[in-house]
Enzyme design. Structure first.
Site, PDB file in Angstrom:
ATOM      1  N   THR A 161       0.832  -1.208   0.000  1.00 10.53           N
ATOM      2  CA  THR A 161       0.000   0.000   0.000  1.00 10.53           C
ATOM      3  C   THR A 161       0.867   1.258   0.000  1.00 10.53           C
ATOM      4  O   THR A 161       0.389   2.324  -0.356  1.00 10.53           O
ATOM      5  CB  THR A 161      -0.898   0.045   1.251  1.00 10.53           C
ATOM      6  OG1 THR A 161      -0.090  -0.250   2.388  1.00 10.53           O
ATOM      7  CG2 THR A 161      -2.029  -0.967   1.157  1.00 10.53           C
ATOM      8  N   ASP A 206       9.614   1.382   5.558  1.00 11.67           N
ATOM      9  CA  ASP A 206      10.674   0.749   6.346  1.00 11.67           C
ATOM     10  C   ASP A 206      11.469   1.768   7.154  1.00 11.67           C
ATOM     11  O   ASP A 206      11.746   1.586   8.340  1.00 11.67           O
ATOM     12  CB  ASP A 206      11.632  -0.022   5.435  1.00 11.67           C
ATOM     13  CG  ASP A 206      10.936  -1.135   4.686  1.00 11.67           C
ATOM     14  OD1 ASP A 206       9.752  -1.415   4.992  1.00 11.67           O
ATOM     15  OD2 ASP A 206      11.570  -1.717   3.787  1.00 11.67           O
TER      16      ASP A 206
END
Ligand code: ADP
Ligand code: MG
Length: 386
Positions: A35, A172
Site C-alpha cells: 500500500t 521501512d
C-alpha cells in the site's frame, strides 16, 4: 552483538573512542502490504533486533565504514566522489545516507563508522532501513542538523531509491525511525501523518511469531516493478493520483470501470488492504485484539490471490499455523519469500511453532527461523549509558 562490543570494535579499528553509539531496529509490518507506493496505510512495529553503530565526526571529507558482520577491512570513501548507483556493496546503504544529507545541503564533512546488526539480512525485516536510519540519526545528532524523525526517514528512502537504486516505499525507514516501544505505528504514507497504537500482546495473553522462511525467490524485483506499474495504470485509468483515493465503498464501481483483469486484481487488493489497516486500528483501539487475527488472514488471502506475491513457503506457514489453531497469519513484507507473521495465544506458541517446523521438514524445505516479535523502541542514542 551489543553496544559495548560495537564500541570496542570501533576503538580497535580506528584507535580512538567514538563520539557516540546509536541503534535502529528492523521492523515487521502488522498489516498494510503493497500500500505504501499507493499513498495508502501501513502499520509496522519495531523489532528488538537492531543495527548498532559507533560513529565519530571527521572534518576532512573522508568516510570510513566497517561492518562487524562483513569480513574485510574498513572501506574508505571520499565524500566528493560519492555517485548514485556506483556501489553494489553493503556500503552503499550507508554512503547513500551521507550522500542524501549532503545533497539536501546539510554540512556533513565526514565520519568514521563501525556497525553490527542483529536484524536478519534479506529476510523482509528491513535490515537495510536499520542500517540507513542508525547512520542518519547519528549524523543528525553529531552535526546538530535538527532534522525530525520523519525527515530522516525521507532522506534514508532517497538514499535507498537513488543511491542504492532500490525502489522502495517510505514504510521501512519511517518504522525504524519513528516506532515506539509497545506500540504499532499507524502511518499514512501520503502525508506521513502518524499515530502510535498501543500493541501490547503479552499483556493480553497473546504472542506474535515471525517465521522467516529463509527463501528469497530471484524474480522478486522484476515482479515488484510489475505490480507497481499495474497499480499506477489502475490509478491513471480511474483518474486518481493514487489508488489510495478509491474509497472502499466505491470499489465495485471502480472495478467495473477497469477492463484488464490483472489491474482489477491489483486495485482490489490495495483498496481492501487499506480498509483492513483501518479495521485493525479500530479493533486495537477498542481493545478487541483477538479480532485482528481473521483480518490478518484475510490480508494473506488477498496478497496470495489478488496481488499474487506469496509463494509456496509463505502459504505453507500461514495454512499450517491457522490449521494448528493460530488466531491469524499472513505473509509480511514484499513477498516471494521473506517472512510471515502468526498471531497466537501465548499457550500455543510452542505447538504452533513446532507444527510449522514439521510442515517444512515434511515438504523437504530448509528449516525456517521462528521467533517472537515484541514491539520495541525505534531508533535512539545509546550512550552515555553504554
Ligand atoms: P532487508 O532490508 O529485507 O533485510 P535488503 O535487500 O533490502 O533486505 O537489504 C539487505 C542488504 O543490507 C544486505 O545485502 C547488505 O547489503 C545490507 N546489510 C544488512 N545488514 C547488514 C550488516 N549487518 N552489515 C552490512 N550490511 C548489511
Ligand atoms: Mg530492505
Amino acid at each position: 552483538m551489543g553496544a559495548v562490543e560495537v564500541r570496542d570494535g570501533f576503538v580497535a579499528l580506528y584507535g580512538a573512542a567514538p563520539d557516540g553509539i546509536w541503534s535502529a531496529p528492523g521492523r515487521v509490518n502488522l498489516i498494510g502490504e503493497h500500500t505504501d507506493y499507493n499513498d495508502g496505510f501501513v502499520m509496522p512495529f519495531a523489532l528488538p533486533h537492531t543495527a548498532v553503530a559507533a560513529v565519530s565526526r571527521r572534518t576532512d571529507g573522508v568516510l570510513r565504514l566497517h561492518s562487524a558482520d562483513i569480513s574485510g577491512d574498513a572501506v574508505e570513501l571520499r565524500l566528493d566522489e560519492l555517485r548514485p548507483e556506483s556501489d553494489k556493496e553493503w556500503t552503499a546503504y550507508v554512503a547513500g545516507v551521507v550522500w542524501a544529507l549532503r545533497e539536501a545541503g546539510h554540512p556533513v564533512t565526514g565520519a568514521d563508522i563501525h556497525l553490527a546488526s542483529t536484524v536478519p539480512s534479506g529476510g523482509g525485516l528491513s535490515s537495510s532501513a536499520a542500517l540507513e536510519v542508525v547512520v542518519a540519526l547519528a549524523l543528525n545528532d553529531l552535526y546538530e542538523l535538527g532534522l525530525e524523525r520523519w525527515q530522516l526517514a525521507r532522506l534514508c528512502q532517497r538514499a535507498e531509491n537513488v543511491y542504492v537504486g532500490a525502489p522502495t516505499g517510505i514504510m521501512d525507514q519511517t518504522a525504524s525511525a519513528c516506532c515506539e516501544d509497545g506500540h504499532a505505528l499507524f502511518l499514512d504514507t501520503r502525508d506521513l501523518a502518524q499515530k502510535q497504537i498501543p500493541f501490547d500482546l503479552a499483556a493480553e495473553g497473546m504472542r506474535l511469531l515471525v517465521v522467516d522462511t529463509r527463501v528469497k525467490h530471484a524474480h522478486n524485483e522484476g515482479e515488484y516493478g510489475k505490480r507497481r506499474a499495474g497499480c499506477e495504470q489502475g490509478a491513471a485509468q480511474l483518474g486518481v493520483d493514487a489508488l489510495r483515493d478509491i474509497p472502499h465503498d466505491g470499489l465495485d464501481e471502480a472495478l467495473a470501470r477497469l477492463d484488464d483483469e490483472e489491474v482489477r486484481r491489483l486495485v482490489r487488493h490495495v483498496v481492501t488492504e487499506n480498509r483492513r489497516v483501518e479495521r485493525v486500528v479500530a479493533l486495537l483501539e477498542a481493545g478487541d485484539t483477538r479480532a485482528i487475527g481473521p483480518v490478518l488472514s484475510e490480508g494473506h488471502a488477498s496478497l496470495r490471490d489478488d496481488f499474487q506475491v506469496s509463494c509456496r513457503e509463505l502459504d505453507l506457514v500461514v495454512d499450517t499455523a491457522v490449521a494448528a489453531g493460530a488466531l491469524g497469519a499472513r505473509m509480511t513484507g514484499g513477498g516471494f519469500g521473506g517472512s510471515a507473521i502468526v498471531l497466537v495465544e501465548a499457550a500455543d506458541v510452542a505447538a504452533i511453532g513446532k507444527a510449522v517446523e514439521e510442515a517444512f521438514a515434511a515438504a523437504g524445505l530448509t528449516a525456517p527461523r521462528v521467533f517472537e516479535a515484541v514491539p520495541s523502541p525505534g531508533a535512539r542514542r545509546l550512550d552515555p549509558a553504554v
